[in-house]
Every structure is written in structure tokens, then in C-alpha cells.
Design an enzyme around this catalytic site. Structure first.
Site: not given
Ligand code: PEP
Length: 248
Positions: A9-11, A94, A96, A166, A172, A211, A232-233
Site C-alpha cells: 500500500n503505497w499510500k 483502510h 486511515e 490491521e 505506521g 508495521s 505500507g511503509g
Molecule cells: C497499511 O497502510 O495498511 C499498513 C499496514 O502500513 P504500515 O505497514 O506502514 O504499518
């Protein structure tokens, strides 16, 4: 046997050039027989990335989808448009989106239905906040978020969907759920579904997100009910993303 799925997930990150470079680096690290890998890209770069990943094992996903089919909804992107741009997947709900943009269980269910109607596989994101976990509300939050979709679409609809657990407190933040904490919730989700439809429960992919990184992916992905990751990250770095993919 469920196929493992590793999804980035590049956000809201990257320029066009950076998105293209990231997609190229991911493709370069794959072998012909690889499968079960996808990237969720900012809307405006979907086509740029598609031209790089087309005919490779990497599937294309969007990070959201409108809750309406078409019409006067300025700024929204419909499931038809996503299909047209080559998307296989769309994230819905999601945290966010739920936290910053007011997505509700009802609107998430509508997004889920819109995606499925156009043949885009929804990736339904669910999970509790830290406060909810500390108040022992994890399972009731999971039930509420999942049931909103089941009530709108029916449990059978999950046969053509992916679930991503999640925990909000792990997204994040660098804090990862332990493999046991994640497995406990994944198992709870699968057992709950099994009471309604055994086939759906057995076959639905349940991803963990929060994470996930090369150092913890192996342990998380070794758990019985964890079928992959939403990352994500660590998905913004091709080497880390591929390393997670290899541990799966
Ligand atoms: C996400 O955006 O779905 C996510 C899990 O982010 P991160 O891996 O950065 O926690």
C-alpha cells in the site's frame, strides 16, 4: 490450500518517476513463476504502473473506491474506472480512510459492493484501535466491521474478497502485533465465518497489516490463519517488499 498474497500500500507517496522506478525494481526482483503479489498505487499513477507490471506476476490495486456507481460525485473514483484502469484489487475501509475521511461501516460496505459489482476484488480492512484493545473490545469491533459487509453483501460475497486485519495501533507506528496476537484475531475471524459458511471461511485470504517488515514477516506469515500481508511503509522500498514476499 490458500494462496499467499503480499500486497503493498503505497499510500500518498512518490512522484510519477518514483512510482515507475519502484514498480520496475519490484518486477526486476521477481521470477517467472511467482504469484500472489500486488501493489496498491495512488489513483493518478495507476496507468503508469500498469504499463510496467502488465504481463508480470504483480497485480494492480487502488487504495479506495467510491461508494456510488457514477454521477455527480466530484473527486470520487468509481469501480468501473478502476476496472478500466486495470485494477484487480481495491482497498476498502483502510483505517486511515475511516479515521481521516469519515468512512463508516455503511459506506465501507457500499464501496465493497461497488467494487465487486465491477469485478474488482475488495480488500476489506478491519481492526481495532489501541483504546478498543485495552478495553477488551477487539473482537466486538471486528464483528461490527465485518458484519456491516456481511449484512449488505451476504457471507458468500467474501468468496470473492480479501480481508485484511490491521490493528490500528500497529499501522505506521513501528509497533507490530506479535504473531500470537495476530493469529488469535485471524482465527477468530475464520471461525466466525465458518459458522456461516465453511467454504468461505476455509478459502478466504486473511492478510495481516501493521508495521510488517522483513524482520518480522517470517514469523507472522508462518501462522496458520495468516495468509499474507498488507504492507505500507516497507512496500516503498523494493528490496524490503521483495524480502517480505520471499519470506512468504
Ligand atoms: C497499511 O497502510 O495498511 C499498513 C499496514 O502500513 P504500515 O505497514 O506502514 O504499518
Amino acid at each position: 490450500m490458500r494462496q499467499t498474497l503480499i500486497m503493498g500500500n503505497w499510500k500518498m507517496n512518490g512522484t510519477r518517476a518514483e512510482s515507475q522506478a519502484l514498480a520496475k525494481a519490484i518486477v526486476a526482483g521477481l521470477d517467472a513463476g511467482d504469484q500472489g503479489i500486488a501493489v496498491c498505487v495512488p489513483f493518478v499513477y495507476l496507468s503508469d504502473v500498469l504499463s510496467i507490471i502488465e504481463s508480470t506476476p504483480v497485480a494492480l490495486g487502488a487504495q479506495n473506491v467510491a461508494d456510488q456507481e457514477k454521477g455527480a460525485y466530484t473527486g470520487e473514483i468509481s469501480a468501473t474506472m478502476l476496472k478500466d484502469c486495470g485494477c484487480t484489487y481495491a482497498l476498502v475501509g483502510h483505517s486511515e480512510r475511516r479515521t481521516y475521511y469519515g468512512d463508516t461501516d455503511t459506506s465501507v460496505a457500499a464501496r465493497f459492493c461497488q467494487a465487486q459489482k465491477q469485478g474488482v476484488t475488495p480488500v476489506l480492512c478491519i481492526g481495532e484501535t489501541l483504546e478498543e484493545r485495552e478495553q477488551d473490545k477487539t473482537f466486538s469491533v471486528i464483528d461490527q466491521q465485518l458484519n456491516a459487509v456481511i449484512d449488505a453483501a451476504g457471507v458468500e460475497a467474501l468468496a470473492n474478497a480479501v480481508i485484511a486485519y490491521e490493528p490500528v495501533w500497529a499501522i505506521g507506528t513501528g509497533k507490530t502485533a506479535t504473531a500470537e496476537q495476530a493469529q488469535e484475531v485471524h482465527q477468530y475471524i475464520r471461525e466466525g465465518l465458518a459458522k456461516q459458511n465453511a467454504d468461505v471461511a476455509e478459502n478466504v485470504q486473511i492478510l495481516y497489516g501493521g508495521s510488517m517488515k522483513p524482520e518480522n514477516a517470517g514469523e507472522l506469515l508462518s501462522m496458520n490463519d495468516i495468509d499474507g500481508g498488507l504492507i505500507g511503509g516497507a512496500s516503498l522500498d523494493a528490496e524490503s517488499f521483495l524480502s517480505i514476499y520471499r519470506s512468504a
